[in-house]
Design an enzyme around this catalytic site. Structure first.
Site, short mmCIF file in Angstrom:
data_model
loop_
_atom_site.label_atom_id
_atom_site.label_comp_id
_atom_site.label_asym_id
_atom_site.label_seq_id
_atom_site.Cartn_x
_atom_site.Cartn_y
_atom_site.Cartn_z
N ARG A 1 41.98 41.24 33.52
CA ARG A 1 40.93 40.23 33.69
C ARG A 1 41.39 38.86 33.18
O ARG A 1 41.08 37.83 33.80
CB ARG A 1 39.66 40.66 32.96
CG ARG A 1 38.50 39.72 33.20
CD ARG A 1 37.17 40.37 32.85
NE ARG A 1 36.05 39.52 33.18
CZ ARG A 1 35.21 39.01 32.28
NH1 ARG A 1 35.38 39.28 31.00
NH2 ARG A 1 34.22 38.24 32.67
N HIS B 1 41.27 35.35 35.32
CA HIS B 1 40.59 34.13 34.86
C HIS B 1 41.58 32.99 34.64
O HIS B 1 41.21 31.83 34.73
CB HIS B 1 39.77 34.42 33.61
CG HIS B 1 38.50 35.17 33.89
ND1 HIS B 1 37.34 35.00 33.17
CD2 HIS B 1 38.20 36.09 34.84
CE1 HIS B 1 36.39 35.80 33.65
NE2 HIS B 1 36.89 36.46 34.67
N ASP B 2 42.83 33.32 34.36
CA ASP B 2 43.86 32.28 34.26
C ASP B 2 44.12 31.67 35.64
O ASP B 2 44.06 30.46 35.83
CB ASP B 2 45.15 32.88 33.70
CG ASP B 2 46.22 31.82 33.45
OD1 ASP B 2 45.84 30.65 33.20
OD2 ASP B 2 47.42 32.14 33.49
N VAL C 1 41.69 29.13 37.52
CA VAL C 1 41.44 27.81 36.93
C VAL C 1 42.78 27.09 36.78
O VAL C 1 43.62 27.48 35.97
CB VAL C 1 40.75 27.96 35.55
CG1 VAL C 1 40.58 26.61 34.89
CG2 VAL C 1 39.40 28.66 35.72
N ASP D 1 48.68 29.37 34.98
CA ASP D 1 49.44 28.44 34.15
C ASP D 1 49.20 28.66 32.66
O ASP D 1 49.50 27.77 31.84
CB ASP D 1 49.07 26.99 34.51
CG ASP D 1 47.60 26.69 34.26
OD1 ASP D 1 46.85 27.63 33.88
OD2 ASP D 1 47.19 25.53 34.43
N ASN E 1 33.54 33.33 30.13
CA ASN E 1 34.53 33.84 29.16
C ASN E 1 33.96 34.11 27.77
O ASN E 1 34.42 35.01 27.09
CB ASN E 1 35.67 32.82 29.03
CG ASN E 1 36.38 32.57 30.35
OD1 ASN E 1 36.35 33.41 31.24
ND2 ASN E 1 37.01 31.42 30.48
N HIS F 1 37.79 46.59 39.03
CA HIS F 1 36.64 47.10 38.27
C HIS F 1 36.63 48.63 38.22
O HIS F 1 35.68 49.21 37.70
CB HIS F 1 35.33 46.56 38.85
CG HIS F 1 35.14 45.08 38.62
ND1 HIS F 1 34.13 44.35 39.21
CD2 HIS F 1 35.85 44.19 37.87
CE1 HIS F 1 34.21 43.09 38.82
NE2 HIS F 1 35.26 42.96 38.02
N THR F 2 37.67 49.25 38.73
CA THR F 2 37.85 50.70 38.54
C THR F 2 38.24 50.99 37.09
O THR F 2 38.25 52.15 36.67
CB THR F 2 38.94 51.25 39.49
OG1 THR F 2 39.05 52.66 39.31
CG2 THR F 2 40.31 50.63 39.22
N ASP G 1 42.07 54.03 39.98
CA ASP G 1 42.01 54.83 41.21
C ASP G 1 40.98 54.17 42.15
O ASP G 1 40.57 53.04 41.89
CB ASP G 1 41.63 56.28 40.88
CG ASP G 1 40.28 56.37 40.16
OD1 ASP G 1 39.57 55.34 40.06
OD2 ASP G 1 39.93 57.47 39.71
C1 HEM Z 1 34.77 39.45 42.89
C2 HEM Z 1 34.29 38.71 41.93
C3 HEM Z 1 34.21 39.16 40.50
C4 HEM Z 1 33.12 39.10 39.70
C5 HEM Z 1 31.76 38.53 40.07
C6 HEM Z 1 33.49 39.68 38.44
C7 HEM Z 1 32.64 39.77 37.35
C8 HEM Z 1 32.92 40.50 36.21
C9 HEM Z 1 32.00 40.70 35.15
C10 HEM Z 1 30.60 40.10 35.05
C11 HEM Z 1 32.60 41.51 34.23
C12 HEM Z 1 32.01 42.00 32.93
C13 HEM Z 1 32.21 40.96 31.86
C14 HEM Z 1 31.35 41.20 30.64
O1 HEM Z 1 30.24 41.71 30.79
O2 HEM Z 1 31.79 40.86 29.53
C15 HEM Z 1 33.91 41.82 34.73
C16 HEM Z 1 34.82 42.62 34.10
C17 HEM Z 1 36.10 42.84 34.56
N1 HEM Z 1 36.70 42.24 35.64
FE1 HEM Z 1 35.75 41.21 37.08
N2 HEM Z 1 34.79 40.09 38.50
C18 HEM Z 1 35.28 39.78 39.73
C19 HEM Z 1 36.58 39.99 40.16
C20 HEM Z 1 37.59 40.50 39.39
C21 HEM Z 1 38.99 40.47 39.73
C22 HEM Z 1 39.56 39.79 40.97
C23 HEM Z 1 39.66 41.10 38.73
C24 HEM Z 1 41.13 41.33 38.57
C25 HEM Z 1 41.96 41.47 39.57
C26 HEM Z 1 38.66 41.54 37.78
C27 HEM Z 1 38.93 42.28 36.66
C28 HEM Z 1 37.98 42.70 35.74
C29 HEM Z 1 38.23 43.67 34.69
C30 HEM Z 1 39.50 44.47 34.50
C31 HEM Z 1 37.06 43.76 33.95
C32 HEM Z 1 36.79 44.63 32.70
C33 HEM Z 1 37.15 43.87 31.45
C34 HEM Z 1 36.80 44.58 30.17
O3 HEM Z 1 36.85 45.82 30.10
O4 HEM Z 1 36.48 43.88 29.20
N3 HEM Z 1 37.43 41.13 38.18
N4 HEM Z 1 34.09 41.18 35.93
#
Ligand code: HEM
Ligand SMILES: *[C@@H]1O[C@H](CO)[C@@H](O)[C@H](O)[C@H]1NC(C)=O
Ligand SMILES: *[C@@H]1O[C@H](CO)[C@@H](O)[C@H](O)[C@H]1NC(C)=O
Length: 339
Positions: A70, A74-75, A78, A82, A102, A201-202, A262
């Site tokens: 993640r 996020h890097d 924006v 970088d 963040n 998100h898997t 997965d």
């Molecule tokens: C499609 C649009 C996306 C939205 C709206 C989104 C939104 C979010 C949100 C709201 C969370 C939970 C954050 C929290 O509650 O603290 C999250 C977690 C996460 N996101 Fe996304 N995300 C998106 C795309 C992505 C992408 C493209 C990646 C990486 C390739 C990604 C990787 C992750 C990971 C791995 C987590 C879990 C982090 C943890 O366990 O703390 N997300 N995301």
């Protein structure tokens, strides 16, 4: 009117955003290319070192894999990939860490610090923090069972951060599907890239603050004909009460195999049980005509998902910051610009 009030942003505004972002789309063809052997002579042990440190981190806690993936996302969204996300606030620089997507949410900075320290002792001043984060994200995915891909290298670290851009460029859980799509198009990524990358998100978790609107919202509207089951819903509601100080209570986004990379995330979407509004929308939104088929495809075909995820991660990692190639540097400490 249900159609239009599904999300906070009205339909017309979503379309305007979409057009704006498509027209505003910028990728810099003239940037120096990244190469696979960038550090071959200057720091030949770079890949080995990142991998070793990531093995330790993920062995200690598989959640660490999610944190790093993640961070990389996020890097890159924006100012390009970088290392801007890694910068701490100082008197002269406002970092991105306290921007709304963040704050209280992004973690894993200590892991990058450890890798950086190791590399600074082996090859001082050579490997950029942006490259470290990109390699670490790839290794994180592998370590929890996901696919391998080659990582082109040669990014420079920014001397600036984008606090305001973090708030505008990074999609949020309760944003409408079209608006989220527009944010990917703006980065030069496609709808296919979006559906595959969201498959990250898997692994990992979301905080109650990120799914409260989903579980207390209009479930018929958000989960289509397959509303979330009563048992899942009551479990989520006990973790995440409607009011009170429970914003930081967490739940896995893939409750079937939370620590395994997965395709079960997509199976969950088919059942209407996606944890985030934004995830379930890819299958169930009235605007999901372009994304629903992709969700089905990746649910049916894990190999196709892995292949697309690898390609899309490479593409996301290729989003470069033109300014960084000119004014950028290799930071000695990932948290601070060199003095
Ligand atoms: C499609 C649009 C996306 C939205 C709206 C989104 C939104 C979010 C949100 C709201 C969370 C939970 C954050 C929290 O509650 O603290 C999250 C977690 C996460 N996101 Fe996304 N995300 C998106 C795309 C992505 C992408 C493209 C990646 C990486 C390739 C990604 C990787 C992750 C990971 C791995 C987590 C879990 C982090 C943890 O366990 O703390 N997300 N995301
Ligand atoms: C990423 O960039 C490298 C070189 O800069 C290029 O060779 C590669 O094809 C790009 N990959 C994608 C998927 O855009
Ligand atoms: C959620 O947070 C509340 C405090 O706000 C706490 O009482 C409760 O036990 C937490 N639930 C879970 C399952 O973590």
């Amino acid at each position: 009117m249900a159609l239009i009030s599904l999300h906070s942003k009205p339909l017309l505004l979503q379309f305007m955003l979409l057009i704006f972002f498509v027209l505003g789309n910028r990728l810099h063809a003239s940037d120096p290319p990244l190469t696979l052997d960038y550090y071959a002579s200057t720091c030949p042990t770079v890949l080995e070192n990142v991998k070793k440190e990531m093995e330790c981190a993920v062995l200690a806690d598989p959640r660490n894999a999610a944190l790093i993936v993640r961070l990389h996302f996020h890097d890159c969204f924006v100012q390009g990939c970088d290392g801007s996300i890694l910068l701490d606030d100082t008197i002269t620089l406002q970092g991105e860490k306290k921007a709304s997507p963040n704050r209280n949410s992004l973690k894993g900075f200590g892991i990058i610090d450890r890798i950086k320290n190791k590399l600074e002792s082996e090859c001082p001043g050579i490997v950029s923090c942006a490259d470290i984060l990109t390699i670490a994200a790839r290794d994180a995915v592998i370590l929890v069972g996901g696919p391998y891909w080659d990582v082109p290298l040669g990014r420079k670290d920014s001397v600036t951060a984008g606090y305001a851009l973090s708030n505008t460029n990074i999609p949020t859980a309760d944003e409408g599907l079209l608006s989220i799509i527009s944010k990917f198009l703006y980065q030069g990524l496609s709808v296919t890239d979006m559906v595959a990358l969201a498959g990250a998100h898997t692994i990992g978790v979301a905080r109650c603050a990120s799914f409260r609107a989903r579980i207390y919202g209009d479930l018929k509207a958000t989960s289509g004909h397959d509303p979330i089951s009563d048992s899942t819903l009551s479990k989520l509601k006990s973790i995440c009460p409607p009011i009170g100080g429970s914003d930081n209570n967490i739940s896995a986004m893939d409750y079937v195999t939370p620590n395994l990379f997965d395709n079960s995330f997509y199976h969950i979407l088919l059942k209407g049980e996606g944890l985030l509004n934004s995830d379930q929308d890819m299958y169930s939104s009235v605007f999901a005509m372009g994304t629903k088929e992709l969700v089905k495809k990746y649910a049916e075909d894990a190999i196709a998902f892995f292949q697309q995820f690898s390609d899309s991660m490479t593409k996301m990692g290729n989003i470069t910051n033109s300014d960084s190639f000119i004014t950028g540097e290799v930071r000695r400490n990932c948290r601070f610009v060199n003095t």
